[in-house]
Design a protein around this motif. Sequence first.
Motif, PDB file in Angstrom:
ATOM      1  N   ILE A  17       0.861  -1.183   0.000  1.00 30.92           N
ATOM      2  CA  ILE A  17       0.000   0.000   0.000  1.00 30.92           C
ATOM      3  C   ILE A  17       0.895   1.231   0.000  1.00 30.92           C
ATOM      4  O   ILE A  17       1.848   1.315   0.769  1.00 30.92           O
ATOM      5  CB  ILE A  17      -0.934  -0.004   1.223  1.00 30.92           C
ATOM      6  CG1 ILE A  17      -1.985  -1.120   1.085  1.00 30.92           C
ATOM      7  CG2 ILE A  17      -1.630   1.331   1.393  1.00 30.92           C
ATOM      8  CD1 ILE A  17      -2.910  -1.241   2.268  1.00 30.92           C
ATOM      9  N   SER A  18       0.579   2.179  -0.860  1.00 30.31           N
ATOM     10  CA  SER A  18       1.431   3.368  -1.002  1.00 30.31           C
ATOM     11  C   SER A  18       1.400   4.232   0.254  1.00 30.31           C
ATOM     12  O   SER A  18       0.457   4.179   1.048  1.00 30.31           O
ATOM     13  CB  SER A  18       0.994   4.196  -2.203  1.00 30.31           C
ATOM     14  OG  SER A  18      -0.236   4.863  -1.933  1.00 30.31           O
ATOM     15  N   ASP A  19       2.420   5.052   0.404  1.00 24.66           N
ATOM     16  CA  ASP A  19       2.476   5.983   1.537  1.00 24.66           C
ATOM     17  C   ASP A  19       1.273   6.919   1.540  1.00 24.66           C
ATOM     18  O   ASP A  19       0.747   7.270   2.606  1.00 24.66           O
ATOM     19  CB  ASP A  19       3.761   6.807   1.479  1.00 24.66           C
ATOM     20  CG  ASP A  19       4.999   5.980   1.801  1.00 24.66           C
ATOM     21  OD1 ASP A  19       4.835   4.880   2.377  1.00 24.66           O
ATOM     22  OD2 ASP A  19       6.112   6.427   1.477  1.00 24.66           O
ATOM     23  N   ALA A  20       0.828   7.305   0.338  1.00 21.81           N
ATOM     24  CA  ALA A  20      -0.315   8.218   0.241  1.00 21.81           C
ATOM     25  C   ALA A  20      -1.580   7.580   0.804  1.00 21.81           C
ATOM     26  O   ALA A  20      -2.390   8.254   1.463  1.00 21.81           O
ATOM     27  CB  ALA A  20      -0.537   8.623  -1.215  1.00 21.81           C
ATOM     28  N   VAL A  21      -1.751   6.283   0.581  1.00 21.48           N
ATOM     29  CA  VAL A  21      -2.939   5.596   1.090  1.00 21.48           C
ATOM     30  C   VAL A  21      -2.849   5.432   2.607  1.00 21.48           C
ATOM     31  O   VAL A  21      -3.821   5.669   3.327  1.00 21.48           O
ATOM     32  CB  VAL A  21      -3.120   4.229   0.401  1.00 21.48           C
ATOM     33  CG1 VAL A  21      -4.322   3.497   0.983  1.00 21.48           C
ATOM     34  CG2 VAL A  21      -3.299   4.420  -1.098  1.00 21.48           C
ATOM     35  N   TRP A  22      -1.663   5.037   3.111  1.00 24.01           N
ATOM     36  CA  TRP A  22      -1.494   4.952   4.564  1.00 24.01           C
ATOM     37  C   TRP A  22      -1.792   6.303   5.208  1.00 24.01           C
ATOM     38  O   TRP A  22      -2.458   6.384   6.248  1.00 24.01           O
ATOM     39  CB  TRP A  22      -0.073   4.523   4.920  1.00 24.01           C
ATOM     40  CG  TRP A  22       0.235   3.076   4.708  1.00 24.01           C
ATOM     41  CD1 TRP A  22       1.168   2.550   3.861  1.00 24.01           C
ATOM     42  CD2 TRP A  22      -0.374   1.941   5.352  1.00 24.01           C
ATOM     43  NE1 TRP A  22       1.188   1.171   3.930  1.00 24.01           N
ATOM     44  CE2 TRP A  22       0.246   0.764   4.844  1.00 24.01           C
ATOM     45  CE3 TRP A  22      -1.375   1.801   6.310  1.00 24.01           C
ATOM     46  CZ2 TRP A  22      -0.105  -0.518   5.261  1.00 24.01           C
ATOM     47  CZ3 TRP A  22      -1.732   0.517   6.737  1.00 24.01           C
ATOM     48  CH2 TRP A  22      -1.103  -0.612   6.208  1.00 24.01           C
ATOM     49  N   THR A  23      -1.301   7.368   4.592  1.00 22.23           N
ATOM     50  CA  THR A  23      -1.525   8.713   5.132  1.00 22.23           C
ATOM     51  C   THR A  23      -3.009   9.046   5.167  1.00 22.23           C
ATOM     52  O   THR A  23      -3.518   9.605   6.150  1.00 22.23           O
ATOM     53  CB  THR A  23      -0.777   9.760   4.284  1.00 22.23           C
ATOM     54  OG1 THR A  23       0.628   9.498   4.344  1.00 22.23           O
ATOM     55  CG2 THR A  23      -1.050  11.171   4.784  1.00 22.23           C
ATOM     56  N   ALA A  24      -3.723   8.687   4.102  1.00 21.70           N
ATOM     57  CA  ALA A  24      -5.168   8.950   4.042  1.00 21.70           C
ATOM     58  C   ALA A  24      -5.918   8.161   5.116  1.00 21.70           C
ATOM     59  O   ALA A  24      -6.848   8.675   5.751  1.00 21.70           O
ATOM     60  CB  ALA A  24      -5.705   8.602   2.654  1.00 21.70           C
ATOM     61  N   LEU A  25      -5.517   6.923   5.345  1.00 23.40           N
ATOM     62  CA  LEU A  25      -6.163   6.110   6.369  1.00 23.40           C
ATOM     63  C   LEU A  25      -5.879   6.649   7.766  1.00 23.40           C
ATOM     64  O   LEU A  25      -6.768   6.737   8.612  1.00 23.40           O
ATOM     65  CB  LEU A  25      -5.680   4.661   6.265  1.00 23.40           C
ATOM     66  CG  LEU A  25      -6.145   3.866   5.042  1.00 23.40           C
ATOM     67  CD1 LEU A  25      -5.377   2.552   4.936  1.00 23.40           C
ATOM     68  CD2 LEU A  25      -7.643   3.597   5.099  1.00 23.40           C
ATOM     69  N   LEU A  26      -4.623   7.022   8.004  1.00 25.39           N
ATOM     70  CA  LEU A  26      -4.229   7.497   9.324  1.00 25.39           C
ATOM     71  C   LEU A  26      -4.733   8.906   9.622  1.00 25.39           C
ATOM     72  O   LEU A  26      -4.740   9.333  10.779  1.00 25.39           O
ATOM     73  CB  LEU A  26      -2.706   7.457   9.450  1.00 25.39           C
ATOM     74  CG  LEU A  26      -2.124   6.042   9.569  1.00 25.39           C
ATOM     75  CD1 LEU A  26      -0.622   6.050   9.295  1.00 25.39           C
ATOM     76  CD2 LEU A  26      -2.416   5.466  10.948  1.00 25.39           C
ATOM     77  N   ALA A  27      -5.172   9.618   8.573  1.00 25.79           N
ATOM     78  CA  ALA A  27      -5.692  10.972   8.776  1.00 25.79           C
ATOM     79  C   ALA A  27      -7.013  10.940   9.541  1.00 25.79           C
ATOM     80  O   ALA A  27      -7.368  11.900  10.219  1.00 25.79           O
ATOM     81  CB  ALA A  27      -5.886  11.672   7.426  1.00 25.79           C
ATOM     82  N   ASN A  28      -7.753   9.857   9.418  1.00 25.46           N
ATOM     83  CA  ASN A  28      -8.991   9.704  10.179  1.00 25.46           C
ATOM     84  C   ASN A  28      -9.152   8.239  10.566  1.00 25.46           C
ATOM     85  O   ASN A  28      -9.977   7.516   9.996  1.00 25.46           O
ATOM     86  CB  ASN A  28     -10.203  10.174   9.362  1.00 25.46           C
ATOM     87  CG  ASN A  28     -11.429  10.385  10.239  1.00 25.46           C
ATOM     88  OD1 ASN A  28     -11.563   9.767  11.291  1.00 25.46           O
ATOM     89  ND2 ASN A  28     -12.318  11.255   9.809  1.00 25.46           N
ATOM     90  N   PRO A  29      -8.360   7.785  11.521  1.00 21.31           N
ATOM     91  CA  PRO A  29      -8.365   6.360  11.877  1.00 21.31           C
ATOM     92  C   PRO A  29      -9.681   5.873  12.459  1.00 21.31           C
ATOM     93  O   PRO A  29      -9.975   4.686  12.399  1.00 21.31           O
ATOM     94  CB  PRO A  29      -7.228   6.245  12.892  1.00 21.31           C
ATOM     95  CG  PRO A  29      -7.082   7.628  13.457  1.00 21.31           C
ATOM     96  CD  PRO A  29      -7.402   8.550  12.324  1.00 21.31           C
TER      97      PRO A  29
END
Length: 340
Positions: A17-29
Motif C-alpha cells: 500500500i502506497s504511503d499516500a494511502v497509509w496517510t489517508a487512512l491514518l488521517a482519520n483512523p
Amino acid sequence: MPGLVPSVQRFDTITGISDAVWTALLANPARANLILPHAEKVFGRQKFTPKLDATGQFWLTYSKPGTSEIHLILSCTEGAMGKYPLFILSTVPIAELTAELLESSMEALCSALLDERGFKKERVFSVFSVEKVAEAFALQWSKRTGIDCLKNPYYEAFFSVCTASTLVRQQRPARSSDSYEMLEPRLAVEQDAEQLTEQCRDFAATSPPFTLSEEEARKEASLLIANKSVWVLEMQKRDEKPEIATIVAVTRKSKGVATISKVYTPEKWRGNGCAARLVRHVCIELLETYEQVVLYVGVDNGAKYVYDRVGFQGLSEGSPLSERWLEIGFDQNKVELGHW
C-alpha cells in the motif's frame, strides 16, 4: 494526457500500500477502523493470531481525475473467519459527496472490480459504508452485474465515538440479589472458551444471514481469547460456578483508536446493568491508551441507551455528530456469503 494519475489505483500484498494511502487512512483512523487495522495486520504492522492469508486481498482508491487527491478507499479483504463485505471509506466530508462525485466514482470502482483478473462478481455479497456511499455503490453494482441489491439493509447503524472528555465514569451501583453476585470485569481466558463459544454463536444468530455454526463459534471464541480482545462480566450464585453475563469484544485497533465490535448479554441477564458496567469498564481501560473508542450501533437497537449512559456520542437522528452507515446486501441466490 500523459503523466496524469489514473482515477483508480490498485494495491495488494505484493505491490504494498502506497504511503499516500497509509496517510489517508491514518488521517482519520476512527472512520477508517474497518480498513486500517486489518491492513496493518496483513502487512505485519501489528500482531495478530493467526497470520492472515494474503491471497486475494486488495485495495482500490478513487482520486479526483488527474490528481493524487484520494476521495475513496475500497477494501476487498478476508479475515480469519472468512471474506469481509466490501468496505468503502470516504476521505472527504459527507457534505461534499455530491451526486456527480458518487456516480463517477462508483462507475470507476465497479469497472475496476469487474476488470480484476480472476475476480468473481459473486464475491460481492454486501457493501458497508456511510449511507450515501453504500447506496450509490449498490445501485451501480446492480446496474453493472444484474445482481439485485436487497430492499432492506442487513445493518443500519449510527457511527459513535467515546473519548476521555465524554466518558461518564460514574455508574449505578451493581444490582445484586439474594441469589447472584456481580463479579469484577476481566479479560477472557482459556477456561471461558465453552461459555464464550455459546455467546458468540447466539450473538451471530441475531444478525442473519451471518450466523455461525458451533465449530465456527468455537473458532471465533478461540481467536478472541488468543488475541486478548474480549472482556467478560460474570454473575455468580453462592457455591456455584460463575456464569458469563456479558461479553465485549474489541477486535480492531490502530493508532489512537479502538473499536468495540461485539457486545452481547444473554436474555437471562438483561436488565441487571451488566452491559453498561462492562462497556464502561472496557472504555476506561482503552482510553488509558487510545484517544477514541468507536462502535456502530443499530438504529433500532434498544441498547443505544446503554452506550449513551457510558458517553458515546451521535446516537440519535439529527444529532450534529450523527452519521448513518449501511450494510446493503445482494441477492443471496447469486452471491457467496462471507462473514465479519
